[in-house]
Scaffold this active site. Sequence first.
Site, short mmCIF file in Angstrom:
data_model
loop_
_atom_site.label_atom_id
_atom_site.label_comp_id
_atom_site.label_asym_id
_atom_site.label_seq_id
_atom_site.Cartn_x
_atom_site.Cartn_y
_atom_site.Cartn_z
CE LYS A 54 -3.87 -2.39 2.21
NZ LYS A 54 -4.62 -2.72 3.44
CD GLN A 98 -3.54 -4.49 6.58
OE1 GLN A 98 -3.67 -3.45 5.95
NE2 GLN A 98 -4.00 -5.63 6.11
CG ASP A 121 -9.61 0.24 5.54
OD1 ASP A 121 -9.37 -0.25 4.42
OD2 ASP A 121 -8.85 0.14 6.51
N1 GUN Z 1 -7.07 -6.61 6.37
C1 GUN Z 1 -7.53 -7.34 5.32
N2 GUN Z 1 -8.15 -6.53 4.45
C2 GUN Z 1 -8.09 -5.28 4.96
C3 GUN Z 1 -8.55 -4.02 4.50
O1 GUN Z 1 -9.18 -3.87 3.45
N3 GUN Z 1 -8.27 -2.96 5.29
C4 GUN Z 1 -7.60 -3.08 6.46
N4 GUN Z 1 -7.40 -1.99 7.18
N5 GUN Z 1 -7.16 -4.24 6.92
C5 GUN Z 1 -7.41 -5.33 6.16
#
Ligand code: GUN
Length: 289
Positions: A54, A98, A121
Amino acid sequence: MSAIIISGTAVAKQLRAELALEVATFRESTGVTPHLAAVLVGDDPASAVYVRNKSKACETTGLNSTLHRLSAETTQEQLLALVTELNLDPAVHGILVQLPLPRQINSQVILDSITPLKDVDAFHPENVGLIAQGRPRFLPCTPHGVQYLLAASQTQVSGAHVVILGRSDIVGKPLALMLLQKGPAANATVTVCHSQTRNLAEITRQADILVAAIGVPEFVKGDMVRPGAVVMDVGINRVGEKLVGDVDFAEVSQIASAITPVPGGVGPMTIAMLLKNTLTAARLLTESL
Ligand code: GUN
């Protein structure tokens, strides 16, 4: 017959190029560079890879990113304090914590503490509510990636029966809400299946579009898919050294008309949508000044 492979890698690359231009234009007109703050707690290797990807994508698209790494022993209070600091920092536009978080931390409390305007998110209840009502501020990254790939592959979604395997807050539930709305690449008839669903294969065989988001390696077999269906595989499972999806690709690609691969399907789209949301957040926060 062999299915068309829907390349998320190629579609995401194109989308990132478009976003890079938008980010540059935004920066020229406002002097502001969109900035994502990512928070990683603990040392789960998969999460570390996701967060690094990311941050890398931010760099190549012209966004700023900062990574906050906290130890696995971090307390809920310490993490809340960091989120509060990021909420108040005018240079930060998007906040991503995350998941999963270590067990001593209540994820819901943390996600609820992120200010909705920086919630890239789209996990905050205010943003989920806006999605449910068909007036989204941000669209959640993975569901948006799935919807975008359906549109990019010219899959007819309006009037189609979409069967979603999995009812998670990250994928299944928000995707169901989005595909149910009136609008482009939506207007579907949606069925959501889960671990308690009876006669699962009978339902999945009725799908024009089948989305697998359950986190069980190669769960969807050929006999669960209607010939000619479009299959979107959201799963990313490590089996030994290999990454596999929730769909048995070898079997299902002989039955479906189109299918996303793992890796190179939905995954790269999730990241592209995160960048898009960070730009949206920067716009919202800059306009409100
Ligand atoms: N863990 C797995 N998928 C995601 C996501 O889309 N966002 C976040 N913050 N954590 C994740």
